[in-house]
Design a protein around this motif. Structure first.
Motif, PDB file in Angstrom:
ATOM      1  N   VAL A 104      31.157  14.188  -2.960  1.00 56.27           N
ATOM      2  CA  VAL A 104      30.029  15.107  -3.518  1.00 56.27           C
ATOM      3  C   VAL A 104      30.392  15.442  -5.082  1.00 56.27           C
ATOM      4  O   VAL A 104      30.087  15.546  -6.757  1.00 56.27           O
ATOM      5  CB  VAL A 104      29.385  15.832  -3.132  1.00 56.27           C
ATOM      6  CG1 VAL A 104      28.325  16.749  -4.091  1.00 56.27           C
ATOM      7  CG2 VAL A 104      28.781  15.407  -1.754  1.00 56.27           C
ATOM      8  N   THR A 105      31.986  15.979  -5.148  1.00 53.42           N
ATOM      9  CA  THR A 105      32.351  16.220  -5.895  1.00 53.42           C
ATOM     10  C   THR A 105      32.105  15.843  -7.410  1.00 53.42           C
ATOM     11  O   THR A 105      32.841  15.892  -9.133  1.00 53.42           O
ATOM     12  CB  THR A 105      33.839  17.182  -6.330  1.00 53.42           C
ATOM     13  OG1 THR A 105      34.327  15.765  -5.464  1.00 53.42           O
ATOM     14  CG2 THR A 105      33.664  18.276  -5.623  1.00 53.42           C
ATOM     15  N   ALA A 106      32.159  14.456  -7.588  1.00 53.20           N
ATOM     16  CA  ALA A 106      32.835  13.601  -8.354  1.00 53.20           C
ATOM     17  C   ALA A 106      31.317  12.634  -8.866  1.00 53.20           C
ATOM     18  O   ALA A 106      31.184  12.783  -9.874  1.00 53.20           O
ATOM     19  CB  ALA A 106      32.726  11.508  -7.268  1.00 53.20           C
ATOM     20  N   LEU A 107      30.202  12.707  -7.727  1.00 51.21           N
ATOM     21  CA  LEU A 107      29.043  13.028  -8.417  1.00 51.21           C
ATOM     22  C   LEU A 107      28.268  14.282  -9.522  1.00 51.21           C
ATOM     23  O   LEU A 107      27.845  14.342 -10.767  1.00 51.21           O
ATOM     24  CB  LEU A 107      27.856  12.926  -7.741  1.00 51.21           C
ATOM     25  CG  LEU A 107      27.555  12.224  -6.850  1.00 51.21           C
ATOM     26  CD1 LEU A 107      26.899  11.861  -5.726  1.00 51.21           C
ATOM     27  CD2 LEU A 107      27.519  10.221  -7.601  1.00 51.21           C
ATOM     28  N   ILE A 108      29.590  15.269  -9.087  1.00 52.23           N
ATOM     29  CA  ILE A 108      28.797  16.784  -9.936  1.00 52.23           C
ATOM     30  C   ILE A 108      30.028  16.188 -11.268  1.00 52.23           C
ATOM     31  O   ILE A 108      29.386  16.871 -12.140  1.00 52.23           O
ATOM     32  CB  ILE A 108      29.578  18.100  -9.056  1.00 52.23           C
ATOM     33  CG1 ILE A 108      29.041  18.122  -8.016  1.00 52.23           C
ATOM     34  CG2 ILE A 108      29.508  19.121 -10.515  1.00 52.23           C
ATOM     35  CD1 ILE A 108      29.712  19.226  -7.056  1.00 52.23           C
ATOM     36  N   LEU A 109      30.708  15.643 -11.237  1.00 55.42           N
ATOM     37  CA  LEU A 109      31.890  15.781 -12.526  1.00 55.42           C
ATOM     38  C   LEU A 109      31.052  14.638 -13.742  1.00 55.42           C
ATOM     39  O   LEU A 109      30.837  14.546 -14.501  1.00 55.42           O
ATOM     40  CB  LEU A 109      32.648  14.523 -12.666  1.00 55.42           C
ATOM     41  CG  LEU A 109      34.686  15.077 -11.409  1.00 55.42           C
ATOM     42  CD1 LEU A 109      35.521  14.689 -11.486  1.00 55.42           C
ATOM     43  CD2 LEU A 109      34.303  16.335 -12.979  1.00 55.42           C
ATOM     44  N   ARG A 110      29.896  13.748 -12.301  1.00 59.15           N
ATOM     45  CA  ARG A 110      29.277  12.618 -13.479  1.00 59.15           C
ATOM     46  C   ARG A 110      28.073  13.097 -13.574  1.00 59.15           C
ATOM     47  O   ARG A 110      27.307  13.579 -14.569  1.00 59.15           O
ATOM     48  CB  ARG A 110      28.707  11.312 -13.042  1.00 59.15           C
ATOM     49  CG  ARG A 110      28.506  10.443 -13.546  1.00 59.15           C
ATOM     50  CD  ARG A 110      28.205   9.248 -12.548  1.00 59.15           C
ATOM     51  NE  ARG A 110      28.293   7.759 -13.630  1.00 59.15           N
ATOM     52  CZ  ARG A 110      28.026   6.672 -13.623  1.00 59.15           C
ATOM     53  NH1 ARG A 110      28.410   6.216 -12.602  1.00 59.15           N
ATOM     54  NH2 ARG A 110      27.088   5.938 -13.758  1.00 59.15           N
ATOM     55  N   LEU A 111      26.917  13.928 -13.115  1.00 56.97           N
ATOM     56  CA  LEU A 111      25.159  14.551 -13.350  1.00 56.97           C
ATOM     57  C   LEU A 111      25.815  15.511 -14.032  1.00 56.97           C
ATOM     58  O   LEU A 111      25.173  16.554 -14.485  1.00 56.97           O
ATOM     59  CB  LEU A 111      24.792  14.595 -11.757  1.00 56.97           C
ATOM     60  CG  LEU A 111      24.522  12.844 -11.412  1.00 56.97           C
ATOM     61  CD1 LEU A 111      23.605  13.104  -9.953  1.00 56.97           C
ATOM     62  CD2 LEU A 111      23.885  12.393 -12.344  1.00 56.97           C
TER      63      LEU A 111
END
Length: 549
Positions: free
Chosen positions: A71-78
């Motif tokens: 999820v944190t990877a998605l936060i980095l992107r979104l």
């Protein structure tokens, strides 16, 4: 800048804490399940779980390893738009409880497809069960891969060794523990997850200069001015209104169809207990989800303020990386144990759901005269085989199954949720509409995803398509249209109707809502169905309009 290598210098620390947690879970599982003798004991813990334990178990089952690693990877992107994704997911258990969980609890269902079998017949239930087995395998597979990758990249253990050893240990403890063991373990795992995520995050925030470090889920806000200075566009809502609306069919309705979440409602000791568990679920999952977003916030700030760019291949490890940078290694080892616990809790729920789907919703449907002893044995065997299959798939994982676990939400929303929602609230829904909705809707969703036919997509945006957002916006309303439209038409063809079946459906719907006397006019309005039909048609057409991101 040279590429950073993120790995514990002393992996024995991580291995030690993981062994301790595994031993704890085995002991709890064995003690909890040693009195289980019936199918009800195996799959719903005898229906006797208290609200606090059940609420913690619900949250733990929902967390998954992705909370720590993906999820944190998605936060980095979104960046900030991911909050809207989180909100849809937090709604899951409350909506399941309100819309159909309590109703299915009254009929003593082991799984949503148990209701589908009684409501629509064998064919519809087997089709829905097969789709749900695929959904559960996707979830379990993703967790198995995550655990193996954690062993490989952070502890220095070869991927195959980590997969086989970790996977078999997990399958063993889930099979031994059943729902009683899985529920008690999941409650313990939720406490571990919360502590191993939030407490180290507080230390990270303090090291970054946050004055609100003592409660990072909310008080990270004191760092907003610093973030705006380092990364001015972080809080921009970068997508169109259509993108945010599409989250509803993808994740809100999608979550309503997830069998391993719904099963948690059926373990409650009473309807009041189920409602109370929902409150505990919302509290604990809101706390950890908020902390997860704070971790992503901290990761973005770390990159922007230090100039250290986390490579794309390492973004999934953001939580571990920040702990390696700011905390002692023994703390990072505890965080890794917490991540493993998150994976274990989700795998437990999915393997139990697979066991119920195979043994109760397929085999028992085809062979209803099996003895209780044979059903229990079949259940244990199905749970174990589901785990073994997920391990085998993880050896050389097909891209279709591991690109995005989030894609599974949409598949559940297309093939399962409409049948349950309309089946509970509209008596006219029948087996013809249910079969068409589940089968055709599921096929369409698979076709428009980017994994099988890359040239046939709806959204045209890699991340949106991969998360199942664009496909869900088209296929979920299509499934509702098929169910409502075909049911309405076939109910008016005398040769396709059986009065006895209609009477049984009327009694079932009234029973699950708590009525003792059947009233043909209750839950039978076509006005609401036609309004839903029109709304779904508009949304489906909107999904086909070129997306403006």
């Amino acid at each position: 800048m040279e590429e950073q290598v993120w790995q514990l210098s002393n992996p024995l620390l991580g291995i030690f804490f993981i062994i301790v947690t595994f031993v704890l879970f085995y002991v709890v599982g064995y003690i909890s399940n040693r009195q289980s003798k019936t199918v009800q004991d195996l799959y719903v813990a005898g229906g006797g779980v208290g609200p606090i334990t059940n609420g913690l178990a619900m949250a733990s089952t929902y967390m998954s390893l992705a909370t720590f690693l993906g999820v944190t990877a998605l936060i980095l992107r979104l960046q900030v738009p991911f909050i809207l994704v989180w909100i849809q997911m937090v709604l899951a258990i409350p909506l399941i409880t309100i819309i159909y969980g309590v109703c299915l609890r009254r009929m003593g269902a082991f799984s949503p497809t148990h209701f589908i079998r009684d409501r629509y017949g064998k064919t519809a239930s087997i089709i829905a069960a097969l789709w749900m087995i695929l959904v559960c395998l996707m979830y379990a597979l993703g967790q198995m891969i995550g655990i193996a990758v954690t062993f490989e990249t952070l502890l220095g253990i070869p991927y195959m060794t980590g997969l086989l050893v970790g996977g078999l240990i997990i399958v063993g403890y889930v099979t031994i523990g059943g729902m009683s063991g899985a529920t008690n373990n999941a409650a313990i795992q939720m406490v571990i997850i919360a502590l191993m995520f939030i407490v180290p995050l507080a230390a990270i925030m303090k090291a970054m200069g946050s004055s609100g470090w003592f409660f990072p889920p909310l008080l990270y806000a004191d760092m907003v001015p610093a973030m705006l200075e380092a990364f001015p566009t972080f809080f921009d809502y970068q997508f169109s209104v259509k993108w945010y609306f599409a989250l509803i069919p993808a994740f809100t309705i999608g979550a309503l169809g997830l069998p391993h979440l719904a099963m948690r409602i059926y373990t409650a000791s009473s309807l009041k207990s189920a409602r109370s568990a929902m409150i505990w679920f919302a509290f604990i999952i809101g706390l950890v989800f908020s902390a997860t977003y704070t971790m992503g916030f901290a990761g973005v700030y770390f990159e922007q303020s230090t100039g250290i760019v986390i490579a794309d291949a390492d973004t999934d490890k953001l939580t571990i990386i920040l702990n390696m940078v700011y905390n002692p290694e023994w703390v990072t080892a505890l965080v890794i144990a917490g991540a493993i616990s998150a994976g274990l809790s989700t795998i437990s729920g999915n393997l139990l759901a697979i066991g119920a789907l195979i043994s109760q919703d397929i085999v028992t449907t085809l062979k209803p005269n099996l003895s209780t002893k044979a059903r229990v044995r079949l259940g244990y065997f199905s749970i174990a085989m589901g785990g073994v299959v997920s391990i085998l798939l993880a050896i050389n994982p097909p891209a279709f199954l591991v690109v995005s676990i989030l894609w599974a939400f949409g598949l559940a929303g297309v093939t399962n949720a409409p049948l349950i929602i309309m089946g509970v609230w509209w008596k006219e829904a029948n087996r013809y509409g249910a079969i068409a909705a589940s089968f055709i809707g599921g096929i369409v969703y698979v076709v428009v995803s980017p994994f099988v036919f890359p040239s046939i997509v709806i959204g045209g945006h890699e991340l949106t398509d991969g998360m199942g957002i664009s496909g869900s916006m088209f296929a979920v309303p299509l499934s509702f249209i098929l169910l409502i439209g075909i049911s309405y038409i076939t109910n008016r063809i005398p040769s396709l109707n059986d009065i006895a079946i209609r009477d049984e459906v009327n009694k079932l719907v009234e029973k699950i809502h708590g009525w003792d006397v059947v009233n043909p006019k209750r839950y039978n309005s076509n006005v609401g169905a036609f309004i839903a039909l029109a709304a779904c048609f508009i949304v489906m057409i909107w999904a086909l309009v070129p997306w403006d991101f």
